[in-house]
Design an enzyme around this catalytic site. Structure first.
Site, short mmCIF file in Angstrom:
data_model
loop_
_atom_site.label_atom_id
_atom_site.label_comp_id
_atom_site.label_asym_id
_atom_site.label_seq_id
_atom_site.Cartn_x
_atom_site.Cartn_y
_atom_site.Cartn_z
N ASP A 28 0.91 -1.19 -0.08
CA ASP A 28 0.08 0.36 0.03
C ASP A 28 0.72 1.46 0.28
OD1 ASP A 28 -1.62 2.03 0.84
OD2 ASP A 28 -3.04 0.59 1.60
N ILE A 29 0.54 2.23 -1.15
CA ILE A 29 1.20 3.10 -1.18
C ILE A 29 1.54 4.67 0.24
CG2 ILE A 29 2.79 2.90 -3.97
CD1 ILE A 29 0.41 5.31 -4.30
N GLU A 87 -13.08 1.97 0.13
CA GLU A 87 -11.55 2.99 -0.39
C GLU A 87 -11.40 2.47 -1.89
OE1 GLU A 87 -10.44 -0.31 1.45
OE2 GLU A 87 -10.25 1.02 3.40
N HIS A 92 -10.21 -6.75 -1.79
CA HIS A 92 -8.93 -6.92 -1.56
C HIS A 92 -8.59 -6.99 -0.17
CE1 HIS A 92 -10.04 -2.67 -1.28
NE2 HIS A 92 -9.11 -1.91 -0.11
#
Length: 130
Positions: A28-29, A87, A92
């Site tokens: 996850d960035i 999100e 996910h």
């Protein structure tokens, strides 16, 4: 097409952790904590429990060695798993190094690591997967 589908196709760069014919895992960035990893199906399904049964039965088996590698790579009590799904409209699973309940609190401000920090976190997990 979701942002996750674009990541799978390589249209958007990612910090890939693992991949097979059904799943793709990447950092996850904007993580909650360092090492926060996402596991996604390669098919576009909005809700996690709407994935086909074979995907549902295999997603945790795919995630298990990654979670173990995360636990080896970052100081944490365990690797937590979370399915939220608000999100991005693409199923996910979040794998998050946990030391306390706030580490998995999605309402708090997320981190903004540099590319170098993300590459280091990626490499730690990849090394632990070997």
């Amino acid at each position: 097409m979701t942002i996750f589908s674009k990541i799978i196709k390589g249209e958007i760069p990612s910090y890939k952790i693992a991949e097979n014919d059904k799943f793709f895992a990447f950092l996850d960035i904007n993580p909650l904590v360092e090492g926060h990893t996402l596991v996604i199906p390669k098919i576009e399904v909005d809700k996690f429990l709407d994935m086909p049964d074979d995907y549902l039965s295999e997603v945790l088996l795919f995630a298990k060695p990654i979670a173990t590698a995360i636990e080896k790579s970052f100081p944490c009590q365990r690797c937590g798993l979370s399915v939220v799904g608000l999100e991005v409209p693409h199923a996910h699973l979040h794998l998050i190094p946990l030391n306390n309940m706030n580490d998995i609190n999605f309402t708090r401000k997320k981190l903004s690591p540099t590319k170098e920090e993300l590459k280091r976190a990626q490499q730690k997990i990849l090394d632990a997967l070997k």
